[in-house]
Scaffold this motif. Structure first.
Motif, PDB file in Angstrom:
ATOM      1  N   ALA A  20      -3.481   8.679  -8.814  1.00  0.00           N
ATOM      2  CA  ALA A  20      -4.271   9.511  -7.910  1.00  0.00           C
ATOM      3  C   ALA A  20      -3.627   9.481  -6.536  1.00  0.00           C
ATOM      4  O   ALA A  20      -2.920   8.526  -6.171  1.00  0.00           O
ATOM      5  CB  ALA A  20      -5.718   9.012  -7.833  1.00  0.00           C
ATOM      6  N   VAL A  21      -3.855  10.540  -5.784  1.00  0.00           N
ATOM      7  CA  VAL A  21      -3.357  10.625  -4.415  1.00  0.00           C
ATOM      8  C   VAL A  21      -4.354  11.417  -3.592  1.00  0.00           C
ATOM      9  O   VAL A  21      -5.010  12.335  -4.102  1.00  0.00           O
ATOM     10  CB  VAL A  21      -1.958  11.291  -4.373  1.00  0.00           C
ATOM     11  CG1 VAL A  21      -2.002  12.693  -4.965  1.00  0.00           C
ATOM     12  CG2 VAL A  21      -1.399  11.336  -2.964  1.00  0.00           C
TER      13      VAL A  21
ATOM     14  N   GLY B 150       0.919   3.562   0.939  1.00  0.00           N
ATOM     15  CA  GLY B 150       0.826   3.143  -0.450  1.00  0.00           C
ATOM     16  C   GLY B 150       2.152   2.699  -1.017  1.00  0.00           C
ATOM     17  O   GLY B 150       3.198   2.778  -0.364  1.00  0.00           O
ATOM     18  N   PRO B 151       2.145   2.256  -2.261  1.00  0.00           N
ATOM     19  CA  PRO B 151       3.312   1.597  -2.843  1.00  0.00           C
ATOM     20  C   PRO B 151       4.483   2.509  -3.184  1.00  0.00           C
ATOM     21  O   PRO B 151       5.575   2.020  -3.454  1.00  0.00           O
ATOM     22  CB  PRO B 151       2.744   0.960  -4.119  1.00  0.00           C
ATOM     23  CG  PRO B 151       1.583   1.833  -4.492  1.00  0.00           C
ATOM     24  CD  PRO B 151       0.985   2.260  -3.184  1.00  0.00           C
TER      25      PRO B 151
ATOM     26  N   THR C 217     -10.282   3.288  -0.349  1.00  0.00           N
ATOM     27  CA  THR C 217     -10.148   2.651  -1.665  1.00  0.00           C
ATOM     28  C   THR C 217     -10.130   3.654  -2.822  1.00  0.00           C
ATOM     29  O   THR C 217     -10.054   3.247  -3.977  1.00  0.00           O
ATOM     30  CB  THR C 217     -11.298   1.659  -1.889  1.00  0.00           C
ATOM     31  OG1 THR C 217     -12.553   2.348  -1.761  1.00  0.00           O
ATOM     32  CG2 THR C 217     -11.240   0.528  -0.870  1.00  0.00           C
ATOM     33  N   ALA C 218     -10.151   4.951  -2.516  1.00  0.00           N
ATOM     34  CA  ALA C 218     -10.264   5.951  -3.578  1.00  0.00           C
ATOM     35  C   ALA C 218      -8.966   6.167  -4.329  1.00  0.00           C
ATOM     36  O   ALA C 218      -8.988   6.545  -5.508  1.00  0.00           O
ATOM     37  CB  ALA C 218     -10.752   7.275  -2.996  1.00  0.00           C
ATOM     38  N   ALA C 219      -7.823   5.951  -3.688  1.00  0.00           N
ATOM     39  CA  ALA C 219      -6.534   6.192  -4.340  1.00  0.00           C
ATOM     40  C   ALA C 219      -5.495   5.234  -3.773  1.00  0.00           C
ATOM     41  O   ALA C 219      -5.543   4.892  -2.588  1.00  0.00           O
ATOM     42  CB  ALA C 219      -6.091   7.640  -4.149  1.00  0.00           C
ATOM     43  N   PRO C 220      -4.541   4.813  -4.591  1.00  0.00           N
ATOM     44  CA  PRO C 220      -3.492   3.917  -4.093  1.00  0.00           C
ATOM     45  C   PRO C 220      -2.594   4.568  -3.050  1.00  0.00           C
ATOM     46  O   PRO C 220      -1.967   3.866  -2.250  1.00  0.00           O
ATOM     47  CB  PRO C 220      -2.698   3.564  -5.354  1.00  0.00           C
ATOM     48  CG  PRO C 220      -3.616   3.849  -6.499  1.00  0.00           C
ATOM     49  CD  PRO C 220      -4.433   5.022  -6.052  1.00  0.00           C
TER      50      PRO C 220
END
Length: 280
Positions: free
Chosen positions: A165-166, A260-261, A189-192
């Motif tokens: 997710a994004v 994000g990662p 916290t909804a998407a990485p």
């Protein structure tokens, strides 16, 4: 159909196969809302490219470069409608009125927007105004910087090993402040992965909101400036150090911010400006 291109650029075969392509008719008195892509002129869609050659009037944004405009119908009237933060800019109402007036005059009007016209580009507002005035329009999608620009930086916006997710969001509201309508605890916290447009001015405040809502302060953060252009640059840091980065005055804009990662893949995938597999 594309004979003018070959005459202008001296090409005899590169565009020949396009002559038989059945593109939709660009009718007089209509407006095409076209995405120009993230910057590099070759990233405009083929349909958008065709529209550039057919238009009588082209109303273009600040992020549309001269190399792309050079591909336009040489007889078209060019109208600048750039909006840049902190600088005198045309009012949206005036831009929309220009589209309406030129369409009513029987012109083939092309509204050329950086990225995708429907992604934080007010394309929806302009299309609604045209619909209210019973003016025909076509939406021609473009490559948005939050996907294509990151790809040029070696950052896949999704990867099955990191995120399914994004979230895409804008870094300022219509008044230029931090968006108040965003549910920051939910977004945190909804998407990485979070991709932010126009966020440099308020990056420190946004980072603080994300961390306060539960996002890890050690989360990766990358800023991609002038994406897809020869001047492209990337700065990497963490969410905890975003305020320090935002305080710098040498971060070029326009810029895309990704949290994000996924930015960890740059070391291998930075094909455009450096990396192990750079094209040079």
């Amino acid at each position: 159909m594309f004979g003018w291109l070959r005459r202008k650029f001296g090409k005899t075969d590169r565009f020949a196969r396009l002559d038989a392509t059945q593109f939709p008719r660009f009718a007089p008195g209509t407006v095409w809302l076209v995405g120009a892509g993230p910057g590099a002129p070759g990233l405009i869609s083929l349909l958008g490219y065709y529209g550039l050659g057919e238009a009588d009037t082209i109303v273009y944004d600040a992020l549309v470069g001269p190399d792309l405009l050079a591909m336009a119908n040489p007889r078209a009237e060019m109208i600048y409608a750039g909006k840049r933060g902190g600088k005198p800019s045309p009012k949206q109402a005036d831009i929309t009125l220009t589209l309406i007036e030129h369409a009513r005059a029987g012109k083939k009007v092309l509204r050329l927007k950086g990225g995708d016209p429907m992604m934080f580009g007010r394309g929806g507002e302009e299309a609604l105004a045209l619909a209210r005035e019973s003016i025909g329009f076509r939406i021609v999608p473009g490559i948005t910087a939050g996907v294509g620009g990151l790809a040029y930086a070696g950052i896949p916006v999704t990867h099955r090993d990191t995120n399914h997710a994004v979230i895409f969001l804008t870094g300022h509201d219509e008044k230029g402040g931090v968006p108040q309508a965003v549910d920051w605890p939910a977004v945190s916290t909804a998407a990485p992965v979070i991709v932010m447009y126009m966020a440099i001015k308020h990056l420190g405040s946004i980072a603080e909101k994300l961390v306060a809502a539960g996002r890890s302060p050690e989360d990766r953060l990358a800023v991609v400036s002038n994406a897809t252009l020869p001047s492209q640059s990337v700065v990497e840091t963490t969410l905890a150090d975003a305020s320090t980065l935002a305080a710098r005055t040498d971060i070029p804009t326009p810029a895309i911010v990704v949290v994000g990662p996924v930015s960890r893949y740059r070391q291998t995938l930075d094909w455009y400006t450096g990396g192990e597999n750079a094209l040079g």
